[in-house]
Write a protein that holds these residues in place. Structure first.
Motif, mmCIF file in Angstrom:
data_model
loop_
_atom_site.group_PDB
_atom_site.id
_atom_site.type_symbol
_atom_site.label_atom_id
_atom_site.label_comp_id
_atom_site.label_asym_id
_atom_site.label_seq_id
_atom_site.Cartn_x
_atom_site.Cartn_y
_atom_site.Cartn_z
ATOM 1 N N GLU A 43 0.838 -1.206 0.000
ATOM 2 C CA GLU A 43 0.000 0.000 0.000
ATOM 3 C C GLU A 43 0.873 1.257 0.000
ATOM 4 O O GLU A 43 0.622 2.214 -0.754
ATOM 5 C CB GLU A 43 -0.907 -0.012 1.233
ATOM 6 C CG GLU A 43 -1.841 1.177 1.349
ATOM 7 C CD GLU A 43 -3.103 1.025 0.517
ATOM 8 O OE1 GLU A 43 -3.859 2.020 0.438
ATOM 9 O OE2 GLU A 43 -3.338 -0.051 -0.058
ATOM 10 N N THR A 44 1.918 1.255 0.827
ATOM 11 C CA THR A 44 2.820 2.409 0.900
ATOM 12 C C THR A 44 3.548 2.623 -0.417
ATOM 13 O O THR A 44 3.636 3.758 -0.921
ATOM 14 C CB THR A 44 3.839 2.206 2.036
ATOM 15 O OG1 THR A 44 3.140 2.119 3.288
ATOM 16 C CG2 THR A 44 4.823 3.364 2.093
ATOM 17 N N LEU A 45 4.073 1.546 -1.004
ATOM 18 C CA LEU A 45 4.799 1.659 -2.264
ATOM 19 C C LEU A 45 3.885 2.133 -3.383
ATOM 20 O O LEU A 45 4.293 2.926 -4.240
ATOM 21 C CB LEU A 45 5.420 0.305 -2.616
ATOM 22 C CG LEU A 45 6.561 -0.157 -1.706
ATOM 23 C CD1 LEU A 45 6.910 -1.613 -1.979
ATOM 24 C CD2 LEU A 45 7.791 0.721 -1.886
ATOM 25 N N TRP A 46 2.643 1.664 -3.388
ATOM 26 C CA TRP A 46 1.676 2.103 -4.404
ATOM 27 C C TRP A 46 1.417 3.602 -4.288
ATOM 28 O O TRP A 46 1.435 4.333 -5.287
ATOM 29 C CB TRP A 46 0.377 1.307 -4.242
ATOM 30 C CG TRP A 46 -0.776 1.849 -5.023
ATOM 31 C CD1 TRP A 46 -0.858 1.984 -6.379
ATOM 32 C CD2 TRP A 46 -2.012 2.342 -4.487
ATOM 33 N NE1 TRP A 46 -2.087 2.530 -6.724
ATOM 34 C CE2 TRP A 46 -2.798 2.755 -5.585
ATOM 35 C CE3 TRP A 46 -2.524 2.461 -3.202
ATOM 36 C CZ2 TRP A 46 -4.082 3.275 -5.421
ATOM 37 C CZ3 TRP A 46 -3.795 2.983 -3.033
ATOM 38 C CH2 TRP A 46 -4.564 3.396 -4.130
ATOM 39 N N LYS A 47 1.215 4.076 -3.062
ATOM 40 C CA LYS A 47 0.945 5.498 -2.867
ATOM 41 C C LYS A 47 2.158 6.356 -3.215
ATOM 42 O O LYS A 47 2.024 7.438 -3.780
ATOM 43 C CB LYS A 47 0.521 5.753 -1.421
ATOM 44 C CG LYS A 47 -0.864 5.209 -1.091
ATOM 45 C CD LYS A 47 -1.209 5.425 0.376
ATOM 46 C CE LYS A 47 -2.607 4.927 0.691
ATOM 47 N NZ LYS A 47 -2.939 5.071 2.144
ATOM 48 N N GLU A 48 3.352 5.869 -2.890
ATOM 49 C CA GLU A 48 4.568 6.644 -3.133
ATOM 50 C C GLU A 48 4.964 6.663 -4.606
ATOM 51 O O GLU A 48 5.488 7.678 -5.090
ATOM 52 C CB GLU A 48 5.721 6.064 -2.315
ATOM 53 C CG GLU A 48 5.602 6.310 -0.823
ATOM 54 C CD GLU A 48 6.732 5.686 -0.027
ATOM 55 O OE1 GLU A 48 6.836 5.970 1.173
ATOM 56 O OE2 GLU A 48 7.525 4.910 -0.615
ATOM 57 N N ASN A 49 4.719 5.560 -5.321
ATOM 58 C CA ASN A 49 5.228 5.434 -6.691
ATOM 59 C C ASN A 49 4.176 5.634 -7.774
ATOM 60 O O ASN A 49 4.529 5.873 -8.924
ATOM 61 C CB ASN A 49 5.898 4.067 -6.865
ATOM 62 C CG ASN A 49 7.135 3.915 -6.005
ATOM 63 O OD1 ASN A 49 8.198 4.425 -6.332
ATOM 64 N ND2 ASN A 49 7.005 3.214 -4.883
ATOM 65 N N GLY A 50 2.905 5.493 -7.419
ATOM 66 C CA GLY A 50 1.840 5.814 -8.360
ATOM 67 C C GLY A 50 1.625 4.818 -9.488
ATOM 68 O O GLY A 50 0.994 5.140 -10.493
#
Length: 227
Positions: free
Chosen positions: A185-192
């Protein structure tokens, strides 16, 4: 980003014809997150394989950025997968004789990235998933959760536009499952990137803001309001 129109997939099982997907229409926008849930044999993995350009539909079209994947040559599909799509699997699929860093580097070899740059990017990717101190460890020296973090780093090191995850927490205990889901979830939000995940886990499905339930090859999408 993705537009599926009338996607049907049939295959032979002995004398029987199995219809894994039945006229699926689906739109996945750029940067979207979609969770796919359904019973075993319902077509979840088949749908993910279609999105990952690993299989072709019997009927219908699968467009990625306006290009119909079903019409591309095998070499063009291979190039597209290596450049645009990252994969995470339930079984990790790490090479047992390679270190964590070397496993991550394998994703950059098809792109022609030089050795020094591969090492730098692999180290940075492992750092981003909390394994900066485990670069030289073999998979056998890592826990299941750590191995899945290596697999996630390998999928993301090439900066793909799409991340496809097939039961990424299926081999993990509940606590480790939550750690991996929070990381994704964090990586998705940070990397788009666009994130599509198949799961049988009802807890994960209940928390999904966009959920596609697939049964007997048909898909129903539910949208939940953001908190």
């Amino acid at each position: 980003m993705y537009k599926l129109s009338g996607v049907t997939k049939r295959y032979r099982r002995g004398r029987e014809t199995v219809e894994a997907l039945r006229g699926v229409d689906l739109v996945i926008e750029d940067g979207d997150k979609l969770v796919i849930q359904g019973p075993t044999g319902g077509g979840k993995s088949t749908l993910l394989q279609m999105l990952g350009a690993l299989d072709r539909p019997t009927e219908g079209s699968i467009e990625l950025d306006g290009t119909d994947l079903a019409r591309l040559s095998e070499s063009a599909l291979t190039k597209l997968r290596s450049e645009k799509i990252g994969f995470v699997f339930q079984s990790f699929n790490l090479i047992p004789t390679l270190t964590a860093q070397e496993n991550v580097e394998t994703a950059l070899v098809p792109l022609g990235v030089g050795a020094d740059e591969r090492r730098r990017r692999a180290a940075a990717a492992l750092e981003s998933v909390g394994l900066g101190e485990r670069l030289r460890h073999l998979p056998s020296e890592l826990s299941g959760g750590q191995q899945q973090r290596v697999a996630i780093a390998r999928a993301l090191v090439k900066n793909p536009r799409v991340l496809l995850a097939d039961e990424p927490t299926g081999n993990l205990d509940e606590g480790t499952r939550d750690e991996i889901m929070n990381l994704l979830e964090t990586l998705w939000k940070e990397n788009g990137f666009t994130f599509v995940m198949v799961t049988h886990d009802s807890a994960i499905a209940r928390s999904a803001q966009r959920l596609a339930v697939i049964k007997k090859g048909t898909v129903t999408v539910t949208e939940r309001a953001r908190a």
